[in-house]
Design an enzyme around this catalytic site. Structure first.
Site, PDB file in Angstrom:
ATOM      1  N   HIS A 196       0.832  -1.207   0.000  1.00 21.65           N
ATOM      2  CA  HIS A 196       0.000   0.000   0.000  1.00 21.65           C
ATOM      3  C   HIS A 196       0.867   1.259   0.000  1.00 21.65           C
ATOM      4  CE1 HIS A 196      -3.628   2.386   1.051  1.00 21.65           C
ATOM      5  NE2 HIS A 196      -2.752   3.148   1.697  1.00 21.65           N
ATOM      6  N   GLU A 197       1.813   1.297   0.913  1.00 23.03           N
ATOM      7  CA  GLU A 197       2.677   2.478   1.015  1.00 23.03           C
ATOM      8  C   GLU A 197       3.618   2.587  -0.185  1.00 23.03           C
ATOM      9  OE1 GLU A 197       1.911   4.645   3.058  1.00 23.03           O
ATOM     10  OE2 GLU A 197       0.604   3.429   4.328  1.00 23.03           O
ATOM     11  N   HIS A 235       1.917   4.615  -2.828  1.00 24.82           N
ATOM     12  CA  HIS A 235       2.064   6.052  -2.578  1.00 24.82           C
ATOM     13  C   HIS A 235       3.480   6.523  -2.931  1.00 24.82           C
ATOM     14  CE1 HIS A 235      -1.820   6.413  -0.756  1.00 24.82           C
ATOM     15  NE2 HIS A 235      -1.523   5.718   0.330  1.00 24.82           N
TER      16      HIS A 235
END
Length: 352
Positions: free
Chosen positions: A17-18, A21
């Site tokens: 997920h990170e 980003h």
């Protein structure tokens, strides 16, 4: 062993997920100061290419800290083209969406792997025939294996239900009984039933239940791509609907689970089989992606809404409004986490 598996799975999901980003931010030239798995006290860190990569004490999440982005300081201004607050709103939206999108991609990759390794499902074998039902009247019996309905080949029990509900009129069932294949004409009847959210519904049924048998379906790479896409979309829709039903009060708040429930589900799946562990990991990854897109301040979806507002209104929301909404978002998230833990503890004591 279950706890270790839980932490590994959660860390992978958070990392992906990170990473979404991070990659989107770097694509637009934004400096990322910190990439952290976990919150709180730093346990280990290493600086590489201008970013501090760290593991923290509380492994229940993670974050990337970008130059110019700080929820506690909404009016923060850091000069330079590499600052998050100096890029265009649509670019910030891409960065914010990239995290949940990475979780959807991970889920699709996992479902693809499941399809290649062999997806398990209930076999299309009859375990029970309800008395006086259309199936009973037509002559279907326990242990019959349904291999085709009209021109549709049947490989799993799930396909039987889909075929019955998505067609009209009478159906021709081809059934393997012993070494012979027999054909039966059955006209489904509309009966009372429940969906996965326990809502009362009406649907076409013939009055049969599955036998406790599993079948493994191996897919070709092309078939696996279709399987992965369908499962990811299906899981996303189910979770979106689940959130909607929860807000409407159809699903009681007592059904909300916390980290204890998640840990137990992952632990049980790991003890069952590697395929089961992969399936649960994919579902949680989709869940993480969907929930982060909810328009709640402090989540990616909330920040996306702020940036959409800036695009439409041609100005940023005031620092006061931003701070109040962010605090409200954290209160909502904190309350949901506490409710989940409360429900987890209740389930433990109820079992005892």
């Amino acid at each position: 062993m279950g706890t270790i598996t839980f932490l590994i799975v959660l860390s992978i999901l958070v990392f992906i997920h990170e990473l979404g980003h991070f990659l989107a931010a770097r694509y637009f030239g934004v400096t990322v100061h910190v990439f952290s798995i976990g919150f709180g006290k730093k346990l280990f860190s290493k600086t590489w290419k201008g970013t501090e990569w760290r593991f923290a004490l509380i492994p229940l999440g993670g974050y990337v800290k970008m130059k110019g982005q700080d929820d506690t300081k909404p009016g923060l201004i850091e000069d330079g083209k590499d600052s998050y607050n100096n890029i265009k709103p649509w670019q910030r939206i891409v960065i914010l969406f990239a995290g949940p999108f990475a979780n959807f991609i991970l889920a699709a990759v996992i479902y693809f792997a499941i399809a290649i390794l062999g997806a398990t499902s209930l076999a299309p074998t009859i375990g029970n025939v309800i008395e006086n039902s259309p199936a009973a009247k037509a002559g279907l019996a326990v242990n019959d294996k349904i291999i085709r309905i009209n021109d549709t080949e049947i490989k799993t029990w799930e396909e039987i239900g889909k075929t019955i509900t998505q067609t009209q009129g009478a159906l021709k069932f081809y059934v393997q009984r012993g070494n012979k294949v027999q054909a039966f004409i059955i006209k489904p009847q509309v009966s009372d039933s429940e969906n996965i959210f326990r809502e009362k519904i009406k649907k076409r049924m013939i009055g049969i239940a599955p036998a406790p048998k599993l079948v493994t379906i191996n897919h070709s790479p092309i078939e696996a791509i279709s399987y992965a896409y369908d499962k990811t979309i299906e899981s996303s829709k189910m979770i979106f609907l689940g959130v909607q039903k929860l807000i409407q009060g159809i699903i009681p708040s007592s059904e909300i689970g916390g980290v204890i429930t998640i840990g137990k589900v992952i632990s049980d799946a790991s003890e069952s089989s590697f395929i089961a562990l992969l399936a649960i990991t994919a579902l949680i990854s989709v869940n993480l992606g969907v929930l982060n897109l909810l328009p709640i301040p402090a989540l990616d979806g909330g920040h996306i809404m702020f940036n959409l507002y800036e695009i439409i209104a041609r100005r940023k929301p005031s620092d006061r409004v931003f701070m109040y909404l962010t605090i409200t978002g954290w209160v909502i998230l904190g309350s949901l986490m506490l409710l989940g833990i409360y429900n987890d503890i209740n389930r433990i004591f109820l079992k005892e």
